[in-house]
Design a protein around this motif. Sequence first.
Motif, PDB file in Angstrom:
ATOM      1  N   LEU A  16       0.832  -1.201   0.000  1.00 45.91           N
ATOM      2  CA  LEU A  16       0.000   0.000   0.000  1.00 45.91           C
ATOM      3  C   LEU A  16       0.868   1.253   0.000  1.00 45.91           C
ATOM      4  O   LEU A  16       1.996   1.229   0.506  1.00 45.91           O
ATOM      5  N   PRO A  17       0.344   2.367  -0.507  1.00 41.45           N
ATOM      6  CA  PRO A  17       1.067   3.643  -0.395  1.00 41.45           C
ATOM      7  C   PRO A  17       1.246   4.001   1.091  1.00 41.45           C
ATOM      8  O   PRO A  17       0.478   3.556   1.947  1.00 41.45           O
ATOM      9  N   ALA A  18       2.237   4.803   1.381  1.00 46.50           N
ATOM     10  CA  ALA A  18       2.577   5.151   2.765  1.00 46.50           C
ATOM     11  C   ALA A  18       1.374   5.698   3.538  1.00 46.50           C
ATOM     12  O   ALA A  18       1.164   5.333   4.691  1.00 46.50           O
ATOM     13  N   SER A  19       0.588   6.550   2.914  1.00 46.60           N
ATOM     14  CA  SER A  19      -0.544   7.149   3.635  1.00 46.60           C
ATOM     15  C   SER A  19      -1.570   6.089   4.021  1.00 46.60           C
ATOM     16  O   SER A  19      -2.141   6.141   5.116  1.00 46.60           O
ATOM     17  N   GLU A  20      -1.788   5.112   3.151  1.00 48.37           N
ATOM     18  CA  GLU A  20      -2.749   4.054   3.462  1.00 48.37           C
ATOM     19  C   GLU A  20      -2.187   3.085   4.504  1.00 48.37           C
ATOM     20  O   GLU A  20      -2.924   2.581   5.348  1.00 48.37           O
ATOM     21  N   ARG A  21      -0.873   2.846   4.457  1.00 48.91           N
ATOM     22  CA  ARG A  21      -0.240   2.013   5.507  1.00 48.91           C
ATOM     23  C   ARG A  21      -0.356   2.693   6.858  1.00 48.91           C
ATOM     24  O   ARG A  21      -0.644   2.046   7.869  1.00 48.91           O
ATOM     25  N   ALA A  22      -0.169   4.011   6.877  1.00 47.72           N
ATOM     26  CA  ALA A  22      -0.293   4.754   8.134  1.00 47.72           C
ATOM     27  C   ALA A  22      -1.714   4.674   8.669  1.00 47.72           C
ATOM     28  O   ALA A  22      -1.930   4.480   9.872  1.00 47.72           O
ATOM     29  N   GLU A  23      -2.684   4.817   7.774  1.00 45.73           N
ATOM     30  CA  GLU A  23      -4.087   4.735   8.189  1.00 45.73           C
ATOM     31  C   GLU A  23      -4.399   3.346   8.749  1.00 45.73           C
ATOM     32  O   GLU A  23      -5.058   3.205   9.782  1.00 45.73           O
ATOM     33  N   LEU A  24      -3.899   2.305   8.081  1.00 45.76           N
ATOM     34  CA  LEU A  24      -4.107   0.936   8.545  1.00 45.76           C
ATOM     35  C   LEU A  24      -3.416   0.713   9.888  1.00 45.76           C
ATOM     36  O   LEU A  24      -4.003   0.133  10.810  1.00 45.76           O
ATOM     37  N   ALA A  25      -2.192   1.191  10.018  1.00 48.02           N
ATOM     38  CA  ALA A  25      -1.451   1.033  11.277  1.00 48.02           C
ATOM     39  C   ALA A  25      -2.194   1.713  12.416  1.00 48.02           C
ATOM     40  O   ALA A  25      -2.314   1.157  13.516  1.00 48.02           O
ATOM     41  N   HIS A  26      -2.698   2.907  12.152  1.00 48.29           N
ATOM     42  CA  HIS A  26      -3.446   3.630  13.182  1.00 48.29           C
ATOM     43  C   HIS A  26      -4.672   2.839  13.610  1.00 48.29           C
ATOM     44  O   HIS A  26      -4.952   2.694  14.802  1.00 48.29           O
ATOM     45  N   ALA A  27      -5.397   2.308  12.641  1.00 48.79           N
ATOM     46  CA  ALA A  27      -6.606   1.529  12.954  1.00 48.79           C
ATOM     47  C   ALA A  27      -6.255   0.285  13.770  1.00 48.79           C
ATOM     48  O   ALA A  27      -6.964  -0.059  14.724  1.00 48.79           O
ATOM     49  N   LEU A  28      -5.157  -0.373  13.416  1.00 46.06           N
ATOM     50  CA  LEU A  28      -4.764  -1.577  14.149  1.00 46.06           C
ATOM     51  C   LEU A  28      -4.335  -1.256  15.575  1.00 46.06           C
ATOM     52  O   LEU A  28      -4.739  -1.926  16.524  1.00 46.06           O
ATOM     53  N   VAL A  29      -3.530  -0.220  15.735  1.00 48.26           N
ATOM     54  CA  VAL A  29      -3.078   0.153  17.075  1.00 48.26           C
ATOM     55  C   VAL A  29      -4.253   0.614  17.920  1.00 48.26           C
ATOM     56  O   VAL A  29      -4.380   0.237  19.087  1.00 48.26           O
TER      57      VAL A  29
END
Length: 79
Positions: A16-29
């Motif tokens: 995924l693009p960095a912004s989408e990885r960040a969004e996913l990481a935030h949701a997981l955390v």
Amino acid sequence: MGTETLNQLRSKALMLPASERAELAHALVTSLNAPVDANATEEWDKEILRRLAEVDSGTAKYIDRDEFQQRLQTRLNSR
């Protein structure tokens, strides 16, 4: 969930693009934390908007990186 499924998810997530990885990481955390306090979220939103308004109006007081690091270190040492 098996290891293979986890590996597939991880592999796809890393594409995924960095912004989408960040969004996913935030949701997981966030999913690992206690339930969100709706009032706290609302108050943080207000605070963020207040600070942005200060920046936009030119009334914000800035500090440089050295000052920030010094203040942070002072706070950490006082705990």
